[in-house]
Structures are given as C-alpha cells and as structure tokens.
Design a protein around this motif. Structure first.
Motif, PDB file in Angstrom:
ATOM      1  N   GLU A  63      40.530  36.998  58.267  1.00 40.30           N
ATOM      2  CA  GLU A  63      40.901  37.312  59.650  1.00 40.30           C
ATOM      3  C   GLU A  63      39.664  37.328  60.548  1.00 40.30           C
ATOM      4  OE1 GLU A  63      42.845  41.007  62.132  1.00 40.30           O
ATOM      5  OE2 GLU A  63      43.585  40.630  60.103  1.00 40.30           O
ATOM      6  N   MET A  64      38.585  37.934  60.049  1.00 39.38           N
ATOM      7  CA  MET A  64      37.349  37.964  60.834  1.00 39.38           C
ATOM      8  C   MET A  64      36.795  36.557  61.033  1.00 39.38           C
ATOM      9  SD  MET A  64      35.257  41.394  59.693  1.00 39.38           S
ATOM     10  CE  MET A  64      34.903  40.807  58.066  1.00 39.38           C
ATOM     11  N   VAL A  65      36.817  35.740  59.979  1.00 34.34           N
ATOM     12  CA  VAL A  65      36.320  34.368  60.080  1.00 34.34           C
ATOM     13  C   VAL A  65      37.176  33.572  61.052  1.00 34.34           C
ATOM     14  CG1 VAL A  65      36.039  32.205  58.792  1.00 34.34           C
ATOM     15  CG2 VAL A  65      35.218  34.354  57.814  1.00 34.34           C
ATOM     16  N   ASP A  66      38.500  33.736  60.977  1.00 34.42           N
ATOM     17  CA  ASP A  66      39.405  33.026  61.890  1.00 34.42           C
ATOM     18  C   ASP A  66      39.134  33.407  63.346  1.00 34.42           C
ATOM     19  OD1 ASP A  66      40.570  31.772  59.727  1.00 34.42           O
ATOM     20  OD2 ASP A  66      42.357  33.057  59.699  1.00 34.42           O
ATOM     21  N   GLN A  67      38.950  34.712  63.595  1.00 31.28           N
ATOM     22  CA  GLN A  67      38.666  35.169  64.955  1.00 31.28           C
ATOM     23  C   GLN A  67      37.341  34.597  65.445  1.00 31.28           C
ATOM     24  OE1 GLN A  67      38.810  39.441  64.736  1.00 31.28           O
ATOM     25  NE2 GLN A  67      41.037  39.517  64.891  1.00 31.28           N
ATOM     26  N   PHE A  68      36.349  34.590  64.571  1.00 32.26           N
ATOM     27  CA  PHE A  68      35.048  34.042  64.935  1.00 32.26           C
ATOM     28  C   PHE A  68      35.166  32.556  65.253  1.00 32.26           C
ATOM     29  CE2 PHE A  68      30.957  32.087  63.716  1.00 32.26           C
ATOM     30  CZ  PHE A  68      30.172  32.653  64.696  1.00 32.26           C
ATOM     31  N   ALA A  69      35.877  31.807  64.396  1.00 35.79           N
ATOM     32  CA  ALA A  69      36.040  30.362  64.607  1.00 35.79           C
ATOM     33  C   ALA A  69      36.755  30.079  65.917  1.00 35.79           C
ATOM     34  CB  ALA A  69      36.790  29.743  63.437  1.00 35.79           C
ATOM     35  N   GLU A  70      37.780  30.874  66.239  1.00 30.18           N
ATOM     36  CA  GLU A  70      38.498  30.692  67.508  1.00 30.18           C
ATOM     37  C   GLU A  70      37.581  30.925  68.691  1.00 30.18           C
ATOM     38  OE1 GLU A  70      42.144  32.955  67.737  1.00 30.18           O
ATOM     39  OE2 GLU A  70      42.736  32.274  65.741  1.00 30.18           O
ATOM     40  N   SER A  71      36.664  31.879  68.562  1.00 26.80           N
ATOM     41  CA  SER A  71      35.757  32.178  69.670  1.00 26.80           C
ATOM     42  C   SER A  71      34.750  31.046  69.896  1.00 26.80           C
ATOM     43  CB  SER A  71      35.024  33.498  69.427  1.00 26.80           C
ATOM     44  OG  SER A  71      34.037  33.351  68.422  1.00 26.80           O
ATOM     45  N   LEU A  72      34.497  30.246  68.866  1.00 30.77           N
ATOM     46  CA  LEU A  72      33.536  29.147  68.989  1.00 30.77           C
ATOM     47  C   LEU A  72      34.093  27.968  69.776  1.00 30.77           C
ATOM     48  CD1 LEU A  72      32.142  28.935  65.352  1.00 30.77           C
ATOM     49  CD2 LEU A  72      30.985  29.887  67.353  1.00 30.77           C
ATOM     50  N   GLY A  73      35.386  27.730  69.634  1.00 36.49           N
ATOM     51  CA  GLY A  73      35.977  26.535  70.224  1.00 36.49           C
ATOM     52  C   GLY A  73      35.674  25.337  69.348  1.00 36.49           C
ATOM     53  N   PRO A  74      36.258  24.191  69.650  1.00 40.73           N
ATOM     54  CA  PRO A  74      36.084  23.006  68.801  1.00 40.73           C
ATOM     55  C   PRO A  74      34.635  22.531  68.673  1.00 40.73           C
ATOM     56  CG  PRO A  74      37.853  22.654  70.402  1.00 40.73           C
ATOM     57  CD  PRO A  74      37.201  23.959  70.738  1.00 40.73           C
ATOM     58  N   GLU A  75      33.907  22.542  69.788  1.00 44.97           N
ATOM     59  CA  GLU A  75      32.528  22.078  69.743  1.00 44.97           C
ATOM     60  C   GLU A  75      31.649  23.025  68.932  1.00 44.97           C
ATOM     61  OE1 GLU A  75      29.132  21.375  73.000  1.00 44.97           O
ATOM     62  OE2 GLU A  75      30.977  20.243  73.355  1.00 44.97           O
ATOM     63  N   GLY A  76      31.835  24.316  69.130  1.00 42.02           N
ATOM     64  CA  GLY A  76      31.066  25.305  68.377  1.00 42.02           C
ATOM     65  C   GLY A  76      31.404  25.282  66.896  1.00 42.02           C
ATOM     66  N   ALA A  77      32.668  25.054  66.578  1.00 43.28           N
ATOM     67  CA  ALA A  77      33.081  24.961  65.175  1.00 43.28           C
ATOM     68  C   ALA A  77      32.419  23.755  64.505  1.00 43.28           C
ATOM     69  CB  ALA A  77      34.596  24.885  65.071  1.00 43.28           C
TER      70      ALA A  77
END
Length: 178
Positions: A42-56
């Motif tokens: 859940e924490m990783v998913d939230q972090f990934a969502e905060s990055l956006g596609p370019e950040g991911a």
C-alpha cells in the motif's frame, strides 16, 4: 563494437530514490519490523501514484542503474579472486527469488536473471529489457527484489550492513562533484 545495450546509451534515472527505497527495505528487514506485505505494498502504491508516469519511469531506470552498479562491483570483486560473477551470483539470486513466490512469481524470475546477467556482462539492464517490450506490472516488485537481493549479497560479502548503500551514495556524490 558498440552494443545497443551499452550503458552509455541508458538513462540513469532516479538512482537516489531507488537506493533510498532499497536501503529502507534493508533496514526494515534487519530491524525485524513487522510491516505486513499488504501494508508495504500500500505504501509503495501510494508512493508510485505520487510520482506520476514520468517519475515512475525515472525510478524504474534508477533501479536498473542500481542493478548495473551492484553487478559492476560484484564483477570486479569476483574477478580479483578469479571467479565468474555470473556463476557465483545468479544461482544464489534465482534460488532466493524462488523462495519468495508472492514477491517474485516464477514466470518473471528468468527476466530478472536476464537483467542480472546483462549487467554482469557490462550491458545496461534497462536497455536489455527494452528489447522485449514494455515492462509489465508483474515485473515491478521482482525488480525491486532483485536490487534488494544484490545489495544484501554485497553487504554480506563486505560484512557491513550499509556497504551497498554507501557504495551508491559515494558514487552519486562523486558524480555530483564532477
């Protein structure tokens, strides 16, 4: 002859965030913290969502750069004692991944082994993987596990629980100085 998978052609990505994530996982494992897989996911998913596609994508490239840098260090270390890094690192990595079926489904283990072999032979893992199409969601956790397992392997060889993290942070610091 230059390869299309030559590391000089690969984006480095967000190595700082990638090593921060691996270091955090190493510390949590060694401290005995009892975060469940679902809480961690859940924490990783939230972090990934905060990055956006370019950040991911930057983070993904950063994880591949970590794998390359870890394998470069391991290759140099093994060559100093006339050992082949592929022979000594890949079987251990695959065996470890096979013991982690929820994090590393069997169908992605060959891809992760291929990434490590590519890096161990001096090729860019992300450019090597790119030849076979886009990354899949099923490969994201195993990619992190691969970087984690390589860092843990390095730490055991160095007999220092922070060696792999320091190796990367010092490389980043010296790159910034240049």
């Amino acid at each position: 002859m230059s390869s299309s998978c030559d590391p000089q052609h690969a984006p480095a990505g967000d190595v700082g965030t990638a090593i921060m994530m691996i270091d955090s996982r190493l510390r949590r494992v060694h401290s005995g913290e009892a975060a469940t897989d679902s809480e961690q996911q859940e924490m990783v998913d939230q972090f990934a969502e905060s990055l956006g596609p370019e950040g991911a994508q930057e983070l993904l490239d950063g994880a591949c750069t970590l794998i390359f840098m870890f394998m470069k260090w391991l290759r140099t270390t093994h060559e100093q004692v006339d050992k082949d890094v592929i022979e000594y690192v890949v079987p251990t990595l695959v065996a470890s991944m096979r013991m982690m079926p929820r994090s590393c489904p069997p169908e992605v283990i060959p891809t992760m082994a291929g990434l490590v072999i590519a890096a161990g032979t001096g090729l860019s893992p992300n450019l090597w993987r790119q030849q076979y199409g886009d990354w899949t969601e099923a490969e994201m956790t195993p990619l992190e596990a691969t970087a984690f397992l390589l860092a843990e392997h390095i730490n055991r060889i160095a007999d220092d629980p922070d060696f792999a993290t320091r190796l990367i942070t010092e490389a980043l610091s010296s790159a910034d100085a240049d």
